[in-house]
Design a protein around this motif. Structure first.
Motif, PDB file in Angstrom:
ATOM      1  N   THR A  83       0.826  -1.208   0.000  1.00  0.00           N
ATOM      2  CA  THR A  83       0.000   0.000   0.000  1.00  0.00           C
ATOM      3  C   THR A  83       0.857   1.254   0.000  1.00  0.00           C
ATOM      4  O   THR A  83       0.563   2.227  -0.711  1.00  0.00           O
ATOM      5  CB  THR A  83      -0.939   0.008   1.224  1.00  0.00           C
ATOM      6  OG1 THR A  83      -1.706  -1.202   1.249  1.00  0.00           O
ATOM      7  CG2 THR A  83      -1.874   1.200   1.183  1.00  0.00           C
ATOM      8  N   ALA A  87       0.914   3.908  -2.919  1.00  0.00           N
ATOM      9  CA  ALA A  87       0.432   5.266  -2.634  1.00  0.00           C
ATOM     10  C   ALA A  87       1.430   6.308  -3.110  1.00  0.00           C
ATOM     11  O   ALA A  87       1.051   7.335  -3.699  1.00  0.00           O
ATOM     12  CB  ALA A  87       0.162   5.418  -1.143  1.00  0.00           C
ATOM     13  N   SER A  90       1.376   6.525  -6.798  1.00  0.00           N
ATOM     14  CA  SER A  90       0.083   7.015  -7.299  1.00  0.00           C
ATOM     15  C   SER A  90       0.013   8.533  -7.352  1.00  0.00           C
ATOM     16  O   SER A  90      -0.707   9.095  -8.182  1.00  0.00           O
ATOM     17  CB  SER A  90      -1.057   6.493  -6.413  1.00  0.00           C
ATOM     18  OG  SER A  90      -1.171   5.093  -6.485  1.00  0.00           O
ATOM     19  N   THR A 148      -2.350  -1.461  -6.288  1.00  0.00           N
ATOM     20  CA  THR A 148      -2.774  -0.279  -5.535  1.00  0.00           C
ATOM     21  C   THR A 148      -2.755   0.974  -6.402  1.00  0.00           C
ATOM     22  O   THR A 148      -3.629   1.841  -6.271  1.00  0.00           O
ATOM     23  CB  THR A 148      -1.851  -0.085  -4.315  1.00  0.00           C
ATOM     24  OG1 THR A 148      -2.007  -1.204  -3.437  1.00  0.00           O
ATOM     25  CG2 THR A 148      -2.198   1.184  -3.555  1.00  0.00           C
ATOM     26  N   TYR A 151      -5.957   1.963  -8.355  1.00  0.00           N
ATOM     27  CA  TYR A 151      -7.106   2.499  -7.620  1.00  0.00           C
ATOM     28  C   TYR A 151      -6.784   3.800  -6.891  1.00  0.00           C
ATOM     29  O   TYR A 151      -7.556   4.760  -6.959  1.00  0.00           O
ATOM     30  CB  TYR A 151      -7.624   1.435  -6.650  1.00  0.00           C
ATOM     31  CG  TYR A 151      -8.267   0.291  -7.370  1.00  0.00           C
ATOM     32  CD1 TYR A 151      -9.606   0.335  -7.730  1.00  0.00           C
ATOM     33  CD2 TYR A 151      -7.529  -0.836  -7.739  1.00  0.00           C
ATOM     34  CE1 TYR A 151     -10.199  -0.702  -8.430  1.00  0.00           C
ATOM     35  CE2 TYR A 151      -8.110  -1.882  -8.437  1.00  0.00           C
ATOM     36  CZ  TYR A 151      -9.450  -1.812  -8.776  1.00  0.00           C
ATOM     37  OH  TYR A 151     -10.031  -2.842  -9.480  1.00  0.00           O
ATOM     38  N   LEU A 152      -5.665   3.834  -6.171  1.00  0.00           N
ATOM     39  CA  LEU A 152      -5.356   5.045  -5.413  1.00  0.00           C
ATOM     40  C   LEU A 152      -5.093   6.237  -6.346  1.00  0.00           C
ATOM     41  O   LEU A 152      -5.443   7.376  -6.003  1.00  0.00           O
ATOM     42  CB  LEU A 152      -4.147   4.818  -4.513  1.00  0.00           C
ATOM     43  CG  LEU A 152      -4.420   4.147  -3.160  1.00  0.00           C
ATOM     44  CD1 LEU A 152      -3.173   4.175  -2.284  1.00  0.00           C
ATOM     45  CD2 LEU A 152      -5.581   4.819  -2.430  1.00  0.00           C
ATOM     46  N   TYR A 156      -7.046   9.589  -5.700  1.00  0.00           N
ATOM     47  CA  TYR A 156      -6.330  10.841  -5.480  1.00  0.00           C
ATOM     48  C   TYR A 156      -6.710  11.865  -6.552  1.00  0.00           C
ATOM     49  O   TYR A 156      -6.861  13.069  -6.264  1.00  0.00           O
ATOM     50  CB  TYR A 156      -4.818  10.615  -5.508  1.00  0.00           C
ATOM     51  CG  TYR A 156      -4.261   9.824  -4.352  1.00  0.00           C
ATOM     52  CD1 TYR A 156      -5.006   9.609  -3.195  1.00  0.00           C
ATOM     53  CD2 TYR A 156      -2.980   9.278  -4.405  1.00  0.00           C
ATOM     54  CE1 TYR A 156      -4.491   8.888  -2.125  1.00  0.00           C
ATOM     55  CE2 TYR A 156      -2.454   8.558  -3.340  1.00  0.00           C
ATOM     56  CZ  TYR A 156      -3.222   8.360  -2.211  1.00  0.00           C
ATOM     57  OH  TYR A 156      -2.711   7.643  -1.153  1.00  0.00           O
ATOM     58  N   TYR A 197      -8.711   7.362   1.809  1.00  0.00           N
ATOM     59  CA  TYR A 197      -8.615   6.425   0.684  1.00  0.00           C
ATOM     60  C   TYR A 197      -7.464   5.434   0.894  1.00  0.00           C
ATOM     61  O   TYR A 197      -7.595   4.236   0.599  1.00  0.00           O
ATOM     62  CB  TYR A 197      -8.389   7.182  -0.622  1.00  0.00           C
ATOM     63  CG  TYR A 197      -9.597   7.907  -1.159  1.00  0.00           C
ATOM     64  CD1 TYR A 197     -10.870   7.348  -1.058  1.00  0.00           C
ATOM     65  CD2 TYR A 197      -9.476   9.148  -1.775  1.00  0.00           C
ATOM     66  CE1 TYR A 197     -11.972   7.998  -1.564  1.00  0.00           C
ATOM     67  CE2 TYR A 197     -10.585   9.810  -2.282  1.00  0.00           C
ATOM     68  CZ  TYR A 197     -11.831   9.231  -2.170  1.00  0.00           C
ATOM     69  OH  TYR A 197     -12.927   9.882  -2.669  1.00  0.00           O
ATOM     70  N   THR A 198      -6.337   5.928   1.396  1.00  0.00           N
ATOM     71  CA  THR A 198      -5.177   5.065   1.608  1.00  0.00           C
ATOM     72  C   THR A 198      -5.463   4.014   2.673  1.00  0.00           C
ATOM     73  O   THR A 198      -5.084   2.840   2.519  1.00  0.00           O
ATOM     74  CB  THR A 198      -3.955   5.905   2.017  1.00  0.00           C
ATOM     75  OG1 THR A 198      -3.745   6.940   1.051  1.00  0.00           O
ATOM     76  CG2 THR A 198      -2.706   5.046   2.099  1.00  0.00           C
ATOM     77  N   MET A 201      -7.603   1.380   1.172  1.00  0.00           N
ATOM     78  CA  MET A 201      -6.835   0.504   0.291  1.00  0.00           C
ATOM     79  C   MET A 201      -5.998  -0.475   1.094  1.00  0.00           C
ATOM     80  O   MET A 201      -5.842  -1.641   0.691  1.00  0.00           O
ATOM     81  CB  MET A 201      -5.930   1.359  -0.616  1.00  0.00           C
ATOM     82  CG  MET A 201      -5.436   0.615  -1.848  1.00  0.00           C
ATOM     83  SD  MET A 201      -6.774   0.267  -2.998  1.00  0.00           S
ATOM     84  CE  MET A 201      -6.167  -1.255  -3.757  1.00  0.00           C
TER      85      MET A 201
END
Length: 264
Positions: A83, A87, A90, A148, A151-152, A156, A197-198, A201
């Motif tokens: 993650t 992140a 992302s 990840t 989606y992240l 974001y 959100y993180t 996830m």
């Protein structure tokens, strides 16, 4: 006085649009059900077999609790690193995708990258990295990292696009640089939402990591598959129960933390 007969039909009969939408939805569900070719008689006849399989899962064999805890710790470690790496990667993709931050050509490339990553199932990513690094947690961690991003980066991006434009315009008027606009105008607004959100996830990746274990990418999923392949169903139940307890706790904790961030 306005003549009602001159109004469009949707204004004269406001119930027409909801009726069309309802009929369309019913039609979509009927079409989808026909495509599934569901045999309801077969489902009814298979209920005894389902009950027999479930009965083999109990009672749980808690003699493997030490193995379950060790595998679970590895799963959480995979999720933490997967993650975090995802992140970090992302963020620049989200900036390049945001309508209010990037030019059209860059948004097109960044969004294409996001769609490409999301279109690859996590199992396929697991297989790719197992082939690259071998069996074990490193393959699962790398697969979660890429998974990840898909989606992240989108989450974001949506957070950045929801920023209040008036605050950005105010900073531009007083001569703030782009870095200052990002620091004082965008970051404070998206930080609580982005952290929420993180956390979501991370919670999801706990489950995803258990699935990746099926292809040998480490974690509790690897042990779970091993026990099922060996018909040791009661030991597999112990793995699932341990995973359930941890996922429930993480869900509760992350929900509390998200609500705290939203208040901020």
């Amino acid at each position: 006085m306005k003549n009602i007969s001159n109004l469009p039909i949707f204004h004269r009969y406001p119930w027409v649009i909801p009726l069309i939408i309802a009929i369309s939805m019913i039609g979509v569900y009927i079409w989808a059900l026909q495509g599934l070719n569901v045999d309801f008689k077969l489902i009814k006849d298979s209920l005894p077999f389902i009950a027999d399989f479930i009965s083999r899962l109990f009672p749980p064999d808690f003699t493997v609790m030490d193995i379950a805890v060790k595998a679970l710790i590895e799963t959480v470690q995979m999720s933490v690193w997967g993650t975090s790496i995802g992140a970090i990667l992302s963020l620049p993709i989200a900036v390049a995708s945001a309508n209010n931050l990037a030019p059209l050509w860059l948004r097109w490339i960044a969004n294409l990258l996001q769609n490409a990553v999301r279109s690859v199932p996590s199992i396929i990513l697991g297989l790719i990295f197992v082939a690259a690094t071998g069996l074990g947690a490193p393959a699962g961690t790398l697969a979660l990292s890429i998974y990840t991003i898909g989606y992240l980066a989108k989450f974001y991006q949506q957070a950045m696009e929801s920023v209040d434009h008036r605050s950005l315009e105010s900073l531009q008027v007083i001569g703030a640089s782009k870095i200052q606009i990002a620091q004082y105008g965008i970051l404070p607004q998206i930080l609580p939402l982005g952290l929420g959100y993180t956390l979501w996830m991370f919670e999801y990746n706990i489950r995803a990591a258990s699935v990746l274990g099926v292809v040998g990418a480490g974690g509790i999923g690897f042990q779970l598959k091993s026990y099922i392949d060996g018909f040791e169903y009661t030991k597999a139940t112990t793995m699932m129960l341990v995973l359930l307890v941890v996922v429930t706790f993480i869900d509760w904790f992350s929900s509390k933390l998200r609500r705290y961030l939203e208040k901020m």
